[in-house]
Each structure stands twice: as structure tokens, then as C-alpha cells.
Motif scaffolding. Structure first.
Motif, mmCIF file in Angstrom:
data_model
loop_
_atom_site.group_PDB
_atom_site.id
_atom_site.type_symbol
_atom_site.label_atom_id
_atom_site.label_comp_id
_atom_site.label_asym_id
_atom_site.label_seq_id
_atom_site.Cartn_x
_atom_site.Cartn_y
_atom_site.Cartn_z
ATOM 1 N N GLU A 1 41.612 42.360 43.020
ATOM 2 C CA GLU A 1 40.966 43.626 42.694
ATOM 3 C C GLU A 1 41.024 43.919 41.198
ATOM 4 O OE1 GLU A 1 39.338 45.252 44.864
ATOM 5 O OE2 GLU A 1 39.992 44.182 46.672
ATOM 6 N N SER A 2 41.192 42.894 40.389
ATOM 7 C CA SER A 2 41.339 43.084 38.948
ATOM 8 C C SER A 2 40.029 43.402 38.245
ATOM 9 C CB SER A 2 41.954 41.821 38.318
ATOM 10 O OG SER A 2 41.070 40.710 38.448
ATOM 11 N N GLY A 3 38.906 43.221 38.932
ATOM 12 C CA GLY A 3 37.612 43.423 38.297
ATOM 13 C C GLY A 3 37.077 42.190 37.600
ATOM 14 N N LYS A 4 37.816 41.105 37.619
ATOM 15 C CA LYS A 4 37.352 39.872 36.996
ATOM 16 C C LYS A 4 36.320 39.180 37.891
ATOM 17 C CE LYS A 4 41.935 39.142 34.960
ATOM 18 N NZ LYS A 4 41.586 39.683 33.652
ATOM 19 N N ASP A 5 35.415 38.442 37.278
ATOM 20 C CA ASP A 5 34.479 37.638 38.053
ATOM 21 C C ASP A 5 35.213 36.484 38.722
ATOM 22 O OD1 ASP A 5 32.347 39.217 37.550
ATOM 23 O OD2 ASP A 5 31.402 37.910 36.091
ATOM 24 N N LYS A 6 34.669 36.026 39.853
ATOM 25 C CA LYS A 6 35.377 35.046 40.683
ATOM 26 C C LYS A 6 34.578 33.753 40.748
ATOM 27 C CE LYS A 6 36.946 39.061 43.260
ATOM 28 N NZ LYS A 6 36.853 39.828 44.515
ATOM 29 N N LEU A 7 35.226 32.654 40.360
ATOM 30 C CA LEU A 7 34.595 31.335 40.338
ATOM 31 C C LEU A 7 35.486 30.349 41.075
ATOM 32 C CD1 LEU A 7 32.487 29.280 39.349
ATOM 33 C CD2 LEU A 7 33.745 29.151 37.185
ATOM 34 N N LEU A 8 34.900 29.648 42.067
ATOM 35 C CA LEU A 8 35.646 28.676 42.879
ATOM 36 C C LEU A 8 34.995 27.315 42.757
ATOM 37 C CD1 LEU A 8 37.575 27.681 45.112
ATOM 38 C CD2 LEU A 8 36.019 28.681 46.800
ATOM 39 N N GLN B 1 27.208 47.871 24.389
ATOM 40 C CA GLN B 1 28.498 47.286 24.002
ATOM 41 C C GLN B 1 28.953 46.324 25.096
ATOM 42 O OE1 GLN B 1 31.276 50.430 23.199
ATOM 43 N NE2 GLN B 1 29.999 51.379 21.633
ATOM 44 N N GLU B 2 29.340 45.112 24.666
ATOM 45 C CA GLU B 2 29.816 44.099 25.619
ATOM 46 C C GLU B 2 31.314 44.232 25.830
ATOM 47 O OE1 GLU B 2 30.614 39.457 25.172
ATOM 48 O OE2 GLU B 2 28.465 39.888 25.288
ATOM 49 N N ASN B 3 31.733 44.123 27.080
ATOM 50 C CA ASN B 3 33.154 44.184 27.429
ATOM 51 C C ASN B 3 33.495 42.963 28.276
ATOM 52 O OD1 ASN B 3 35.799 45.014 27.939
ATOM 53 N ND2 ASN B 3 35.188 46.211 29.722
ATOM 54 N N TYR B 4 34.390 42.109 27.756
ATOM 55 C CA TYR B 4 34.776 40.906 28.496
ATOM 56 C C TYR B 4 35.990 41.225 29.363
ATOM 57 C CZ TYR B 4 35.831 36.048 29.581
ATOM 58 O OH TYR B 4 36.060 34.867 30.239
ATOM 59 N N GLN B 5 35.792 41.218 30.679
ATOM 60 C CA GLN B 5 36.864 41.524 31.618
ATOM 61 C C GLN B 5 37.565 40.283 32.148
ATOM 62 O OE1 GLN B 5 34.657 43.980 34.468
ATOM 63 N NE2 GLN B 5 35.663 45.788 33.623
ATOM 64 N N GLY B 6 36.981 39.123 31.927
ATOM 65 C CA GLY B 6 37.639 37.888 32.319
ATOM 66 C C GLY B 6 37.121 37.288 33.615
ATOM 67 N N ILE B 7 37.574 36.070 33.882
ATOM 68 C CA ILE B 7 37.180 35.299 35.068
ATOM 69 C C ILE B 7 38.439 34.806 35.771
ATOM 70 C CG2 ILE B 7 35.942 33.251 35.891
ATOM 71 C CD1 ILE B 7 34.233 33.419 33.360
ATOM 72 N N HIS B 8 38.429 34.840 37.080
ATOM 73 C CA HIS B 8 39.484 34.210 37.874
ATOM 74 C C HIS B 8 38.916 32.902 38.431
ATOM 75 C CE1 HIS B 8 42.761 34.570 41.229
ATOM 76 N NE2 HIS B 8 42.848 33.448 40.531
ATOM 77 N N LEU B 9 39.354 31.791 37.860
ATOM 78 C CA LEU B 9 38.902 30.464 38.294
ATOM 79 C C LEU B 9 39.916 29.886 39.262
ATOM 80 C CD1 LEU B 9 37.193 27.826 38.101
ATOM 81 C CD2 LEU B 9 38.638 27.198 36.155
ATOM 82 N N VAL B 10 39.422 29.448 40.412
ATOM 83 C CA VAL B 10 40.272 28.795 41.404
ATOM 84 C C VAL B 10 39.739 27.391 41.640
ATOM 85 C CG1 VAL B 10 41.076 28.788 43.793
ATOM 86 C CG2 VAL B 10 40.931 30.946 42.518
#
Length: 633
Positions: free
Chosen positions: A212-219, A110-119
Motif C-alpha cells: 500500500e506504499s503507492g509505488k507502481d508494481k512490476l513483476l 510537477q512530476e513526483n517520483y513515488q518509486g517502483i516495487h520490482l519483484v
């Protein structure tokens, strides 16, 4: 872009001028100057190459292991640093399980989308303001390419967006990409007058490190060429990005020859720390497809499988993912489970049993119903595959279908014995064998008394006289009436239409009526209980009554019909518990009465006894016509 002279780089003076300076010096002085230049060159080049670790490689990570529904195991996994072209969805076919070194197929993914934090971090620099013949700056072109990223994010609001521009233009934790684009367009700084530094990059990495939200981090970092003095700071930021799993993409504005400068290895290391990239833009190159940067980010996967562990203690788990171009294997993770055979015990077993024998040899009672309580002491309810009843050490009955824990013992086969030794052996779905303690029942054998009138029937003269009376009755009463009816014309019988017998409807043993928050019946049709054993839970593969409620476990409880027609509700050590009339139900269960309130998770039902309903209908059907007429009067 205008380059400033820097003697430490050995590129500040024209070659011809430096040659004239060398001609005016002595031989020894020229050798010393050449050695000094070589030393300065090595000082700037060697650290840059030494500070460039290997690029982050794709990996598979186990985040957590859930054993609450053992033997069903659920492992949350995450794939990191996958290339943008590895877009094939993760399925059960592409995942394999290694439990204690044994390969096991995945049951579900099962896929769970937790989101991305884009900066987005911008370092205003004169190089970004360089314009083409049409007057369009490099910065404008790069921003246009950045806005193409909008379609790569979820529209459900799981993603977050932040903006940092030197010196103090900051927007954090925006809820949508459009707000980020609006904030970017509102910036009106003068790139020709602002001082270039690493402030926006440092703030961006700090903000992502504390997330610490668990989202992936993209800069995404848009900048001109930093100074040599900033190289060491960039190296420290690379270490933080690698530790915090931050993917860094750098868009560097400058001429093509800047790729030979000693600052470039440090920037490349920053990009490689999280499988990012470095793009040098002079103004004429094709712009990157920014929408590919968030690909394969923001997702975790819940992989379930049926464990083969059969002993309590520490187990090891690793997962293997087959992508289009590679095979990724996670590091091994440990988990512990408690695996024990079920605890079995007889329910309501008498210590002694009185058997009465008639003159014809019939025994009363003819049968002894037996029921076994199954308690999964390890906290993992599971199916029973088979059950055997042993009497005096001999198997007399074997159950392979429900109800597996109920037996009926034929007592006529044990006449003359003074004692019965009973034991039940069961094998569960894990192959573990359990047995009840040996139980003994004392048998008290008695002979039924013969009624006093039975001796008359053995007198032959009584039988002769009885036969004479019956013959006279037939001759005087029955025979004349028969002859009189025979003289009358017999009516022609009508053709009889034979209708097919209707299909037998399942017998409703009990009902569960769903109630609302005020304990009033809902419009839903009552659930009919048609089986003697009903397993209730959330997993359709393990239960025959499935309830859609997150608080209900895969195998939550059991509803069993007893030999006397009543029902027993037994809880399977569920987290939310099972409740009858607001009292908790244990593993030994509780007998249900007609009208009891049953709470399972967040659901409430009213129990209806099938025997109670049947008795009511029978009483109504047996009402006499005189009773009906009197009521009508």
C-alpha cells in the motif's frame, strides 16, 4: 525440453500408432473415438480463449483534487499502461483541463517520483537448465538480460525490490537493485531436480497486492511451461493482477512450438492484465531490453489550473493527455467548492461627525479617512480588482490600485448636509461583487468663533498709523544700512556646480527581522516593507512578499498600513494560522506594535515600525549643540 505424454492433449501417441489402432476398430467405434478426441480438444481450447480478456489499454487516472487554494486547483494524476516508447515528459502544453465541460489551460505540471516495487519470481524448471553448445544455460542468459534493468531505477532509494524462487528462497523489500542481484547470484538450486509449480508466482502477486506504499508494481516471472492443471490458477492470478494494477512480464523458457500449447493463452492473459508482455526463449532469440519495462512507471503528476467555477456546489473535472501516438482522457471526477462574495464592513466609522466652519468657509476636519475590512467567508482569499465609494448614492471615488480598501472623503463637498450615506462596492478576481451595508453618519455643523482682536484690523485709522510706523522704520534703519553695503565691492560669485539629484530611495514603512529558534535575530537582512498593502504568502504570482516555507500558504496573510501610520496584520484563514506574540490572528486582524513577534508557518519575525524608527532618528537630529557639549564635558 522433454515433453511428457498427456492423453488429454491428444499428442501422447505417434500418429502412425494411433492410425493402426483405428484400423483395428469397427466403424462405429472409430466414430466414437474421433468424437471423444474432438470433445477433449474443445474442452482444453475453448476455456483458454474465453478466459482471455482484452489487453490493458493506456489510461489516465485522477488520484486526488486539492481545492484548498481555490481558485487555484491542483489535481494529482497518473498515466497507466503507457507503452515504453511514450517517453515524452508530461508538460502543461500536453495537458488540457475540462472543468464542467469547459476547456481550461493547465497552469503548471510537477512530476513526483513515488518509486517502483520490482519483484522477480523464478519457477525452477528443467527447461531453464537447457544449455547451448558452449554450456551456457537459458537461465544464465535470462539473468544476464535481467541485470541490464539496474540503470532504469532511481538512485535516491524510492524503489523497492523482492525475490521469490521455489520452493522457499525469499528476499523482500530490498532497498536497491544491487542487493537483489546479489541475492539472485547466491541462489544455488538444482533446476533438474526441483519440482515446477506456481508457488513463487503466487507469493509474488500476494506481496504486490498487499503493498500500500503507492509505488507502481512490476513483476518479472522466469519460468518453464506450466502444466495444464495450473491454467485455472493462472487465470485467478490474472484477475488479481488486473485489479491491483500489477504489470506482469513473463520470460518463458521452451522450444518455439510451445506457443501452440493450450497453457499459452492463460500466460498471455496474465501478461496482458497490466500491459505486460510474454517472451518465449528457446536459447537463440535476441534477449529483451529489460531496461524498457520500468519506463513511464513510478511517476505521478500534480497539475494546477485556475478554476472558472463561480457558484458553490459540485463541480466535475476531467483531464486530457496528448501523447506521441494517442490522446488519453480521464474519467470525470467530482469535487465541491464554496464560492461566495467577500463580506465587507467599515472599520471604526463614527456615528456622528462635528464639522466646524471658519469665517472664510474652511471646514475642520477637511477629510474623513475610510477603511473597509474584507473578509473572504468562503475561505478562499483572492485579489480585489476594483472598489468604489458611494456617498448618498453617487460614486465619488474608484480605486483600481492598492490600497483598494482605503478611501479619503473630502468633507468640504458636503457643507450644509445633516447626514451622509456611505457604501463601498468591490469586485474580486473571480468577478464576484460585494458591498458593505449602508452606513449613515450624522453631520453636526458649527461656526468657529471669531477672535476678539480681529475687529482692529477692520479699523482704517489703525491701518494708516501702522503704515506710517513701518515707513519711518524703513527710512531710519533699513535704508542707511543698505546704502553702506552697496559702497563695498561686491565679491565675484563662484561658479556653482549643479549635481544631479539622487534617485529617491523607497520609503521604508516597516521592517520584518527574521529570528531563529531562540527568537534572536538571524544574519539575514531585515525585510523592508515599502508598500501600504503587503500580501504575504508562498505564491509569487499572488503575493508581493514571498516566503519559502511549506507551512505558509499561497496567500497566507496581509500587512496593511492604516491612515494613522500603524499596521494591521490580517490572516486569510490559513491552515497554520498567523500569530502575534503567540496569540492567533483572525480575519479581522490585529494592530501591530513596534517589537511584536510575528509567526507565519514555521517562520518567526520581529516587527519594526517605520514611524518608530523615523521618530528616533528625528529626535537624535534635533539635539542642540549645547546638549552635545554638555555631554562632552
Amino acid at each position: 525440453m522433454t515433453l511428457r505424454a498427456n492423453p488429454s492433449l491428444g499428442a501422447s501417441l505417434p500418429v502412425v500408432f494411433r492410425c493402426k489402432r483405428l484400423d483395428s476398430l469397427g466403424f462405429v467405434q472409430r466414430v466414437c473415438l474421433i468424437l471423444l478426441i474432438l470433445l477433449l480438444t474443445l474442452q482444453t481450447a475453448i476455456p483458454a480463449s474465453a478466459a482471455h480478456p482484452a489487453q490493458a489499454t493506456p489510461s489516465l487516472e485522477i488520484l486526488s483534487i486539492d481545492t484548498r487554494e481555490f481558485p487555484l486547483i491542483r489535481a494529482e494524476i497518473k498515466a497507466r499502461n503507457l507503452p515504453a516508447d511514450a517517453t515524452a515528459p508530461m508538460t502543461a502544453a500536453s495537458i488540457s483541463i475540462l472543468e464542467n465541460g469547459n476547456p481550461i489551460p493547465a497552469r503548471d505540471v510537477q512530476e513526483n517520483y513515488q518509486g517502483i516495487h520490482l519483484v522477480l519470481a523464478v519457477n525452477p524448471d528443467f527447461a531453464l537448465d537447457s544449455r547451448d553448445p558452449k554450456g551456457v544455460s537459458r537461465y544464465t542468459k535470462l539473468v544476464g538480460a535481467f541485470k541490464q534493468m539496474e540503470g532504469a531505477f532511481s538512485a535516491e532509494g524510492e524503489d523497492r525490490f523482492s525475490l521469490f524462487i521455489n520452493p522457499d528462497y525469499v528476499y523482500e523489500q530490498l532497498s536497491d537493485f544491487g542487493s537483489l542481484a546479489t541475492a539472485l547470484e547466491a541462489y544455488d538450486g538444482n533446476f533438474r531436480t526441483l519440482k515446477s509449480d506456481l508457488a513463487s508466482l503466487t507469493r509474488a502477486i500476494d506481496a504486490l497486492s498487499m503493498d500500500e506504499s503507492g509505488k507502481d508494481k512490476l513483476l518479472l516471472y522466469i519460468t518453464g511451461l506450466p502444466s495444464v492443471q495450473d491454467a485455472k490458477s493462472i487465470q485467478l492470478l490474472s484477475e488479481i493482477a488486473r485489479e491491483k494494477n500489477i504489470k506482469v512480464v513473463i520470460w518463458l523458457a521452451g522450444e518455439a512450438f510451445v506457443t501452440t500449447y493450450p497453457q499459452i493463452p492463460y500466460l498471455q492473459d496474465l501478461a496482458d492484465s497490466g500491459a505486460g508482455s510474454l517472451f518465449v526463449f528457446s536459447g537463440s532469440e535476441p534477449l529483451p531490453e529489460a531496461a524498457t519495462y520500468p519506463a513511464n512507471m513510478g511517476r505521478t503528476y500534480l497539475v494546477s489550473y485556475l478554476s472558472l467555477a463561480r457558484e458553490s456546489g459540485k463541480q466535475t473535472l476531467a483531464l486530457r493527455l496528448q501523447t506521441e501516438s494517442d490522446t488519453l482522457t480521464s474519467a470525470s471526477s467530482n469535487f465541491e467548492v464554496q464560492v461566495e462574495p467577500a463580506r465587507l464592513s467599515f472599520l471604526s466609522l463614527p456615528e456622528a461627525l462635528s464639522l466646524k466652519y471658519s469665517a472664510e468657509g474652511a471646514v475642520t476636519p477637511a477629510e474623513l479617512p475610510l477603511e473597509v475590512l474584507v473578509d473572504f467567508v468562503d475561505g478562499h482569499p483572492r485579489n480585489i480588482n476594483s472598489a468604489r465609494l458611494l456617498v448618498n448614492g453617487t460614486v465619488v471615488q474608484e480605486n483600481t490600485q492598492a490600497p483598494l480598501n482605503s478611501f479619503v472623503l473630502k468633507l468640504s463637498e458636503y457643507t450644509g448636509l445633516e447626514q451622509l450615506s456611505l457604501q463601498v462596492l468591490m469586485v474580486d478576481a473571480l468577478g464576484l461583487e460585494a458591498q458593505t451595508p449602508l452606513a449613515r453618519i450624522a453631520l453636526i455643523n458649527t461656526t468657529a468663533e471669531t477672535p476678539g482682536g480681529a475687529g482692529i484690523l477692520k479699523n482704517p485709522w489703525y491701518l494708516v498709523n501702522l503704515g506710517a510706523v513701518l515707513a519711518g522704520f524703513l527710512a531710519l534703519v533699513i535704508l542707511p544700512g543698505f546704502l553702506r553695503n552697496k559702497r563695498q565691492a561686491a565679491p565675484v560669485p563662484l561658479a556653482e556646480t549643479i549635481l544631479p539629484a539622487p534617485a529617491a530611495a523607497p520609503i521604508i514603512l516597516a521592517t520584518l527581522t527574521k529570528l531563529n529558534a531562540d527568537n534572536l535575530p538571524t544574519p539575514d537582512k531585515p525585510i523592508a516593507i515599502t508598500q501600504e498593502i503587503t500580501i504575504i504568502g508562498r505564491d509569487p504570482d499572488l503575493c508581493n512578499l514571498v516566503l519559502d516555507d511549506p507551512a505558509v500558504e499561497a496567500m497566507h496573510c496581509q500587512l496593511r498600513m492604516l491612515p494613522d501610520g500603524e499596521f494591521r496584520l490580517t490572516d486569510f484563514r490559513s491552515a497554520a494560522g498567523s500569530w502575534v506574540n503567540y496569540a492567533p490572528v483572525g480575519v479581522k486582524g490585529i494592530r501591530l506594535q513596534h517589537g511584536d513577534l510575528i509567526q507565519l508557518g514555521l517562520l518567526t519575525f520581529r516587527f519594526g515600525s517605520g514611524s518608530r524608527v523615523a521618530a528616533t532618528e528625528k529626535n537624535q537630529a534635533e539635539r542642540t549643540p549645547s546638549d552635545s557639549n554638555s555631554e562632552g564635558d
